[in-house]
Motif scaffolding. Structure first.
Motif, PDB file in Angstrom:
ATOM      1  N   ASN A 116     -21.136  28.059  18.846  1.00 33.65           N
ATOM      2  CA  ASN A 116     -19.878  27.831  19.543  1.00 33.65           C
ATOM      3  C   ASN A 116     -20.219  27.345  20.962  1.00 33.65           C
ATOM      4  O   ASN A 116     -20.409  28.142  21.885  1.00 33.65           O
ATOM      5  N   ASP A 133     -10.951  25.610  18.227  1.00 35.51           N
ATOM      6  CA  ASP A 133     -11.791  25.306  17.072  1.00 35.51           C
ATOM      7  C   ASP A 133     -13.254  25.331  17.510  1.00 35.51           C
ATOM      8  O   ASP A 133     -13.653  24.578  18.399  1.00 35.51           O
ATOM      9  N   ALA A 167     -15.851  24.199  16.025  1.00 35.70           N
ATOM     10  CA  ALA A 167     -16.514  22.947  15.622  1.00 35.70           C
ATOM     11  C   ALA A 167     -17.980  23.171  15.282  1.00 35.70           C
ATOM     12  O   ALA A 167     -18.867  22.491  15.782  1.00 35.70           O
ATOM     13  N   TYR A 168     -18.226  24.130  14.417  1.00 33.73           N
ATOM     14  CA  TYR A 168     -19.600  24.455  14.039  1.00 33.73           C
ATOM     15  C   TYR A 168     -20.327  23.284  13.396  1.00 33.73           C
ATOM     16  O   TYR A 168     -21.536  23.132  13.568  1.00 33.73           O
ATOM     17  N   ASP A 169     -19.603  22.442  12.671  1.00 38.64           N
ATOM     18  CA  ASP A 169     -20.248  21.316  11.995  1.00 38.64           C
ATOM     19  C   ASP A 169     -20.761  20.268  12.975  1.00 38.64           C
ATOM     20  O   ASP A 169     -21.708  19.554  12.691  1.00 38.64           O
ATOM     21  N   ARG A 170     -20.163  20.173  14.161  1.00 39.55           N
ATOM     22  CA  ARG A 170     -20.586  19.178  15.156  1.00 39.55           C
ATOM     23  C   ARG A 170     -21.583  19.724  16.170  1.00 39.55           C
ATOM     24  O   ARG A 170     -22.196  18.955  16.905  1.00 39.55           O
ATOM     25  N   THR A 171     -21.742  21.051  16.228  1.00 39.72           N
ATOM     26  CA  THR A 171     -22.610  21.631  17.257  1.00 39.72           C
ATOM     27  C   THR A 171     -23.808  22.363  16.690  1.00 39.72           C
ATOM     28  O   THR A 171     -24.474  23.100  17.405  1.00 39.72           O
ATOM     29  N   GLY A 172     -24.088  22.199  15.434  1.00 40.05           N
ATOM     30  CA  GLY A 172     -25.271  22.818  14.848  1.00 40.05           C
ATOM     31  C   GLY A 172     -25.111  24.303  14.585  1.00 40.05           C
ATOM     32  O   GLY A 172     -26.087  25.050  14.630  1.00 40.05           O
ATOM     33  N   GLY A 173     -23.896  24.760  14.365  1.00 43.78           N
ATOM     34  CA  GLY A 173     -23.668  26.150  14.012  1.00 43.78           C
ATOM     35  C   GLY A 173     -23.485  27.108  15.187  1.00 43.78           C
ATOM     36  O   GLY A 173     -23.518  28.311  14.992  1.00 43.78           O
TER      37      GLY A 173
END
Length: 97
Positions: free
Chosen positions: A52, A42, A44-50
């Motif tokens: 990977n 995953d 996790a774009y929402d947790r890392t500012g867009g």
């Protein structure tokens, strides 16, 4: 009477025991794991500012590991066995020139 074999120093490289080889290998292993997680897991774009983050960090670790391994291959540490056996000089390990 000394022979030529007595005068030539017995020298070999540190090889796998060179700290650069160990660090490069560990960075490479972690880089492979993070790159695989970045590609297959995953993002996790929402947790890392867009971005990977696993993929970027994995590629960076792979590059750093390769730099360490190339450095160890290009400038190996040469161990002089006679200096090491004599024990009076604390600087028995020298880089090859």
């Amino acid at each position: 009477m000394s022979t030529t074999a007595d005068r030539t120093p017995t020298r070999h490289t540190a090889g796998v025991f060179d700290i650069r080889t160990i660090i490069g290998t560990l960075l490479g292993i972690y880089g492979i794991i993070l790159t695989a997680m970045g590609l297959l897991g995953d993002p996790a774009y929402d947790r890392t500012g867009g971005v990977n983050a696993n993929l970027i960090a994995g590629i960076a670790l792979l590059v750093a590991g390769l730099v360490f391994l190339a450095w160890a291959k290009a400038r190996p540490v040469v161990v002089d066995e006679r200096e090491l056996a004599r024990g009076d000089d604390g600087n028995a390990v020298h880089e090859a020139r």
